[in-house]
Design an enzyme around this catalytic site. Structure first.
Site, PDB file in Angstrom:
ATOM      1  N   LYS A   4       0.793  -1.225   0.000  1.00  8.25           N
ATOM      2  CA  LYS A   4       0.000   0.000   0.000  1.00  8.25           C
ATOM      3  C   LYS A   4       0.835   1.291   0.000  1.00  8.25           C
ATOM      4  O   LYS A   4       1.898   1.345   0.612  1.00  8.25           O
ATOM      5  CB  LYS A   4      -0.815  -0.060   1.288  1.00  8.25           C
ATOM      6  CG  LYS A   4      -2.046   0.751   1.310  1.00  8.25           C
ATOM      7  CD  LYS A   4      -2.832   0.387   2.559  1.00  8.25           C
ATOM      8  CE  LYS A   4      -3.462  -0.987   2.420  1.00  8.25           C
ATOM      9  NZ  LYS A   4      -4.294  -1.389   3.531  1.00  8.25           N
TER      10      LYS A   4
ATOM     11  N   VAL B  11      -9.307   6.690  -3.062  1.00 14.39           N
ATOM     12  CA  VAL B  11      -8.947   6.325  -1.690  1.00 14.39           C
ATOM     13  C   VAL B  11      -8.136   7.448  -1.048  1.00 14.39           C
ATOM     14  O   VAL B  11      -8.347   7.793   0.118  1.00 14.39           O
ATOM     15  CB  VAL B  11      -8.187   4.983  -1.673  1.00 14.39           C
ATOM     16  CG1 VAL B  11      -7.616   4.708  -0.288  1.00 14.39           C
ATOM     17  CG2 VAL B  11      -9.107   3.850  -2.101  1.00 14.39           C
TER      18      VAL B  11
ATOM     19  N   LEU C  77      -4.742   7.635  -0.593  1.00 17.17           N
ATOM     20  CA  LEU C  77      -3.561   7.231   0.172  1.00 17.17           C
ATOM     21  C   LEU C  77      -3.790   7.094   1.668  1.00 17.17           C
ATOM     22  O   LEU C  77      -2.953   7.486   2.480  1.00 17.17           O
ATOM     23  CB  LEU C  77      -2.413   8.225  -0.071  1.00 17.17           C
ATOM     24  CG  LEU C  77      -1.886   8.290  -1.500  1.00 17.17           C
ATOM     25  CD1 LEU C  77      -0.851   9.410  -1.617  1.00 17.17           C
ATOM     26  CD2 LEU C  77      -1.277   6.969  -1.930  1.00 17.17           C
TER      27      LEU C  77
ATOM     28  N   ASN D 239       5.524   1.239  -1.784  1.00 16.39           N
ATOM     29  CA  ASN D 239       5.118   2.333  -2.655  1.00 16.39           C
ATOM     30  C   ASN D 239       5.152   3.605  -1.809  1.00 16.39           C
ATOM     31  O   ASN D 239       4.407   3.742  -0.844  1.00 16.39           O
ATOM     32  CB  ASN D 239       3.709   2.019  -3.175  1.00 16.39           C
ATOM     33  CG  ASN D 239       3.138   3.081  -4.065  1.00 16.39           C
ATOM     34  OD1 ASN D 239       2.471   3.994  -3.598  1.00 16.39           O
ATOM     35  ND2 ASN D 239       3.364   2.979  -5.352  1.00 16.39           N
TER      36      ASN D 239
ATOM     37  N   CYS E 164      -0.117   9.812  -8.081  1.00 15.78           N
ATOM     38  CA  CYS E 164      -1.425   9.558  -7.483  1.00 15.78           C
ATOM     39  C   CYS E 164      -2.379  10.703  -7.809  1.00 15.78           C
ATOM     40  O   CYS E 164      -2.137  11.847  -7.437  1.00 15.78           O
ATOM     41  CB  CYS E 164      -1.329   9.397  -5.971  1.00 15.78           C
ATOM     42  SG  CYS E 164      -2.942   9.045  -5.255  1.00 15.78           S
TER      43      CYS E 164
ATOM     44  N   ILE F  70       1.206   1.820 -15.838  1.00 15.98           N
ATOM     45  CA  ILE F  70       0.728   3.146 -15.481  1.00 15.98           C
ATOM     46  C   ILE F  70       0.025   3.157 -14.121  1.00 15.98           C
ATOM     47  O   ILE F  70      -0.481   2.129 -13.675  1.00 15.98           O
ATOM     48  CB  ILE F  70      -0.276   3.681 -16.532  1.00 15.98           C
ATOM     49  CG1 ILE F  70      -1.470   2.727 -16.668  1.00 15.98           C
ATOM     50  CG2 ILE F  70       0.388   3.887 -17.862  1.00 15.98           C
ATOM     51  CD1 ILE F  70      -2.589   3.231 -17.572  1.00 15.98           C
TER      52      ILE F  70
ATOM     53  N   THR G 249      -3.273   5.169 -12.239  1.00 16.72           N
ATOM     54  CA  THR G 249      -4.637   5.277 -12.765  1.00 16.72           C
ATOM     55  C   THR G 249      -4.826   6.512 -13.647  1.00 16.72           C
ATOM     56  O   THR G 249      -4.137   7.516 -13.499  1.00 16.72           O
ATOM     57  CB  THR G 249      -5.647   5.338 -11.605  1.00 16.72           C
ATOM     58  OG1 THR G 249      -5.257   6.394 -10.724  1.00 16.72           O
ATOM     59  CG2 THR G 249      -5.677   4.032 -10.842  1.00 16.72           C
TER      60      THR G 249
ATOM     61  N   GLY H 246      -1.637  -2.083 -15.697  1.00 15.35           N
ATOM     62  CA  GLY H 246      -2.828  -1.361 -16.136  1.00 15.35           C
ATOM     63  C   GLY H 246      -3.751  -2.336 -16.836  1.00 15.35           C
ATOM     64  O   GLY H 246      -3.546  -2.676 -17.993  1.00 15.35           O
TER      65      GLY H 246
HETATM   66  C1  LIG Z   1      -8.221   0.968  -4.860  1.00 12.58           C
HETATM   67  C2  LIG Z   1      -6.908   1.330  -5.498  1.00 12.58           C
HETATM   68  C3  LIG Z   1      -5.892   1.909  -4.723  1.00 12.58           C
HETATM   69  C4  LIG Z   1      -4.668   2.258  -5.293  1.00 12.58           C
HETATM   70  N1  LIG Z   1      -3.685   2.791  -4.510  1.00 12.58           N
HETATM   71  C5  LIG Z   1      -2.468   3.084  -5.053  1.00 12.58           C
HETATM   72  C6  LIG Z   1      -1.397   3.575  -4.257  1.00 12.58           C
HETATM   73  O1  LIG Z   1      -1.515   3.713  -3.042  1.00 12.58           O
HETATM   74  N2  LIG Z   1      -0.219   3.878  -4.864  1.00 12.58           N
HETATM   75  C7  LIG Z   1      -0.028   3.701  -6.217  1.00 12.58           C
HETATM   76  O2  LIG Z   1       1.042   3.967  -6.733  1.00 12.58           O
HETATM   77  N3  LIG Z   1      -1.026   3.209  -6.990  1.00 12.58           N
HETATM   78  C8  LIG Z   1      -2.229   2.899  -6.446  1.00 12.58           C
HETATM   79  N4  LIG Z   1      -3.236   2.397  -7.246  1.00 12.58           N
HETATM   80  C9  LIG Z   1      -2.986   2.198  -8.680  1.00 12.58           C
HETATM   81  C10 LIG Z   1      -2.602   0.752  -8.997  1.00 12.58           C
HETATM   82  O3  LIG Z   1      -1.438   0.364  -8.303  1.00 12.58           O
HETATM   83  C11 LIG Z   1      -2.387   0.579 -10.509  1.00 12.58           C
HETATM   84  O4  LIG Z   1      -1.372   1.438 -10.937  1.00 12.58           O
HETATM   85  C12 LIG Z   1      -3.621   0.884 -11.322  1.00 12.58           C
HETATM   86  O5  LIG Z   1      -4.770   0.447 -10.656  1.00 12.58           O
HETATM   87  C13 LIG Z   1      -3.586   0.268 -12.721  1.00 12.58           C
HETATM   88  O6  LIG Z   1      -3.485  -1.139 -12.678  1.00 12.58           O
HETATM   89  P1  LIG Z   1      -4.759  -2.127 -12.724  1.00 12.58           P
HETATM   90  O7  LIG Z   1      -5.603  -1.707 -13.877  1.00 12.58           O
HETATM   91  O8  LIG Z   1      -4.175  -3.501 -12.873  1.00 12.58           O
HETATM   92  O9  LIG Z   1      -5.455  -1.944 -11.443  1.00 12.58           O
HETATM   93  C14 LIG Z   1      -4.457   2.039  -6.680  1.00 12.58           C
HETATM   94  C15 LIG Z   1      -5.475   1.454  -7.449  1.00 12.58           C
HETATM   95  C16 LIG Z   1      -6.688   1.089  -6.881  1.00 12.58           C
HETATM   96  C17 LIG Z   1      -7.744   0.461  -7.735  1.00 12.58           C
END
Ligand SMILES: Cc1cc2nc3c(=O)[nH]c(=O)nc-3n(C[C@H](O)[C@H](O)[C@H](O)COP(=O)(O)O)c2cc1C
Ligand SMILES: Cc1cc2nc3c(=O)[nH]c(=O)nc-3n(C[C@H](O)[C@H](O)[C@H](O)COP(=O)(O)OP(=O)(O)OC[C@H]3O[C@@H](n4cnc5c(N)ncnc54)[C@H](O)[C@@H]3O)c2cc1C
Ligand code: FES
Lengths: 259, 302
Positions: free
Chosen positions: B45, B71, B73, B99, B130, B191, B193, B243
């Site tokens: 996290k 969320v 962070l 992270n 973020c 990537i 989000t 992603g």
């Molecule tokens: C609920 C949630 C919380 C996330 N929290 C973080 C985070 O704390 N730090 C970070 O770098 N990315 C965070 N992400 C992004 C993911 O690590 C990832 O980069 C992004 O969701 C794309 O990948 P995916 O499509 O496989 O989920 C979060 C994504 C989700 C859905």
């Protein structure tokens, strides 16, 4: 508590009303320990635009037949798909999730009131059955729009005392659950509640006024259901807590509700 | 059985399948569903110098083939991580990476310095992307100058593998990748989000408390894949692609586009054992096509 992911077979999918249905699911091995108030994350397959699993409370469990009942209301695309699951098809569940209700330890004479509204009655049957097994006589107070929306009344009556309110007065007393004459005495030892937010707030208010311990089961929107994403949080006196792991059942004194 | 080992800087991974920050908790949340030692590593996290309560509920909205999150962070801060969480997870037999997020450069630096001291954390992933925090976060990741500045500062104090997580919310992601490479990053991951939004038409209000949030899940995969491909052509350091990955085929696509390793995020919510299945799928694919090592596949577009 250990969590599992398994395919369950649909043994029955009973339409209760135009908007509510009961799914009876069976597992091909012995059921693990499951507590009243816990829920499952159900995978809804082949439903357009349904991506995440859907959280549904455990309505009842029968270790003998290795079955679990879910009671759900059709509110959107996911629940609509579930309502149309065929018998003998299978569904994937992550379970049992969340903490569950507190079961009092002694004094079986305690008056335990279980207040549910709409499909929020779902976890209360399992709770009532658990309490009954422990020697308590649960008192149910169930609220619905009208007589035809009162779900599975016989099951509740077989488990404890059951009282009804309907908004149009077509069954039981007319009005909301918190208007029921049963509540006039204020003489209860513990209240459990699950249902629409407004109803739970009213129940919590009543409990607080009468200094009755009260637990509410919340239905915050979830993504993972296992404490990994922090999407489902509720404000509490300890800050934001995950409803999927620290709840869904909370003592109302721990919540930041304005009551 | 093909050779699945890959290296990211000094970091050695037993296989290229990692789990994405914010979607996998601290790993233990998934221990009932899979054998954590079978994946290459876990990004825990997002961790900040000071505790953060995150944004108000609602923080999540389901969207076609994906979801939005805001969320923000939420975490108990780096000291809590070090004292209370790290002791419970450090025995997990896979690479654990933190992270690191922040709102000022000093925060990033202080947080990275503390994590540098932890024996079994061989790498950090610097989250300069973020979209869910008001200050900092993505602000650093959307300009070459901002990205360079954070990486330069953290590189001075962090001596293990430094991975920088890039934001897709930019016009030219390859130039940001080049900037962080110049400042000494050991790898980039991409990537994070994509900034998105959802509206409840009944209430005529945004679904998220923050109005906008980060889009993830299968719907972002084509965009992510394209960005990995562009970065692969622009930098020499390894790329960790993520992603929308939801099966082993997706993972192979990312590796072919240039990723040395991949991360699985949102799909863990649908299938908590997906990461192990992806490891198995990659292995079978390599055997079927006669590759001896997954490394032969990296950037292997025909
Ligand atoms: C609920 C949630 C919380 C996330 N929290 C973080 C985070 O704390 N730090 C970070 O770098 N990315 C965070 N992400 C992004 C993911 O690590 C990832 O980069 C992004 O969701 C794309 O990948 P995916 O499509 O496989 O989920 C979060 C994504 C989700 C859905
Ligand atoms: C712990 C828990 C236990 C639950 N137990 C039950 C149960 O036993 N029986 C039951 O019928 N339902 C239960 N729910 C609610 C159920 O999860 C939602 O109704 C369901 O996810 C809706 O899915 P859908 O695809 O049909 O609706 P969607 O198409 O996703 O949405 C339809 C409408 O419902 C709203 N909505 C969706 N999910 C929620 C939510 N969680 N809270 C508030 N509004 C929502 C959407 O905004 C939309 O307006 C429970 C929820 C939780 C968190
Ligand atoms: S739904 Fe993911 S933490 Fe509760």
């Amino acid at each position: 508590m250990k969590k599992y992911i398994d395919d369950w077979v649909v043994r029955e999918n009973r339409k209760l009303t135009d908007h509510a249905f009961l799914l009876k699911l069976q597992l091909n091995r012995e059921l693990p320990e499951i507590h009243a108030g816990q829920f499952v994350q159900i995978l809804v397959e082949n439903a357009e635009n349904v991506f995440l699993r859907r959280p549904i409370s455990i309505h009842s469990v029968d270790p003998e037949t290795r079955t679990m009942d879910l009671l759900a209301q059709i509110v959107g695309k996911g629940t609509c798909k579930l309502a149309n699951l065929h018998v003998n098809s299978s569904v994937n569940l992550i379970y049992p999730l969340g903490n569950g209700f507190t079961i009092p330890i002694n004094n079986k004479q305690q008056k335990l009131l279980l207040i549910g509204g709409g499909v929020g009655i779902a976890p209360l049957l399992f709770l009532g059955q658990t309490l009954k097994k422990q020697g308590f006589t649960p008192i149910f107070l169930l609220g619905a729009r009208s007589a035809k929306d009162v779900l599975l009344l016989t099951e509740f009556q077989q488990t404890g005392e059951a009282y009804i309110t309907t908004e149009d007065g077509s069954l039981g007393e007319k009005g909301f659950v918190t208007n029921h004459s049963l509540l006039a005495s204020g003489d209860f030892d513990f209240i459990y509640t699950c249902g629409p937010q407004a109803m739970m707030l009213a129940v919590a208010h009543y409990a607080k006024q009468h200094q009755i311990s009260c637990e509410a089961s919340l239905e915050n929107r979830m993504a993972c259901g296992i404490g990994a994403c922090l999407c489902c949080v509720e404000k509490t006196i300890q800050g934001n807590l995950c409803v999927c792991t620290e709840g869904p059942v909370f003592n109302i004194n721990d919540l930041s509700w304005q009551i | 059985m093909a050779d699945l080992n890959v290296n990211i800087g000094k970091l050695h991974l037993k296989n290229p399948v990692l789990t994405a920050s914010g979607t996998f908790g601290y790993g233990i949340e998934y221990a009932d569903f899979m054998d954590l030692s079978r994946i290459g590593g876990i990004f825990v996290k997002g961790t900040t110098l000071h505790p953060r309560e995150g944004n108000d509920y609602p923080r999540m909205a389901e969207t076609p083939s994906g979801m939005l999150n805001a969320v923000g962070l939420q975490n108990k801060g780096v000291d809590y991580f070090i004292n209370d969480i790290y002791p419970k997870i450090k025995e997990i037999d896979t690479e654990l990476m933190v992270n690191v997020s922040g709102s000022t450069i000093d925060d990033y630096v202080a947080c990275a310095e503390k994590i540098n001291e932890l024996d079994t954390i061989p790498a950090i992933e610097l989250n300069i992307s973020c979209p869910n925090v008001k200050q900092g976060g993505m602000a650093f990741g959307t300009t070459c100058e901002g990205a360079s500045e954070v990486v330069r500062a953290v590189r001075k104090v962090y001596h293990k593998t430094l991975i920088v997580k890039l934001s897709p919310n930019v016009t030219d992601i390859a130039s940001i990748a080049q900037s962080v490479e110049t400042e000494g990053a050991d790898a980039v991951s991409l990537i994070n989000t994509l900034l998105g939004m959802a509206i409840n038409i009944e209430t005529r209000k945004p679904v998220l408390s923050t109005v906008t949030g980060g889009l993830s899940g299968p719907c972002v995969k084509p965009v992510a894949l394209r960005m990995v491909y562009q970065c692969y052509k622009a930098v020499k350091i390894p790329i960790i692609g993520l992603g929308g990955i939801s099966n082993w085929q997706d993972a192979i696509e990312f590796i072919l586009a240039g990723a040395t390793a991949i991360q699985i995020g949102t799909y863990n919510f649908i299938d908590p054992a997906i990461s192990v299945k992806v490891v198995e799928g990659i292995n079978e694919y390599l055997d079927r096509h006669g590759f001896r090592s997954v490394r032969e596949l990296i950037g292997g577009l025909g």
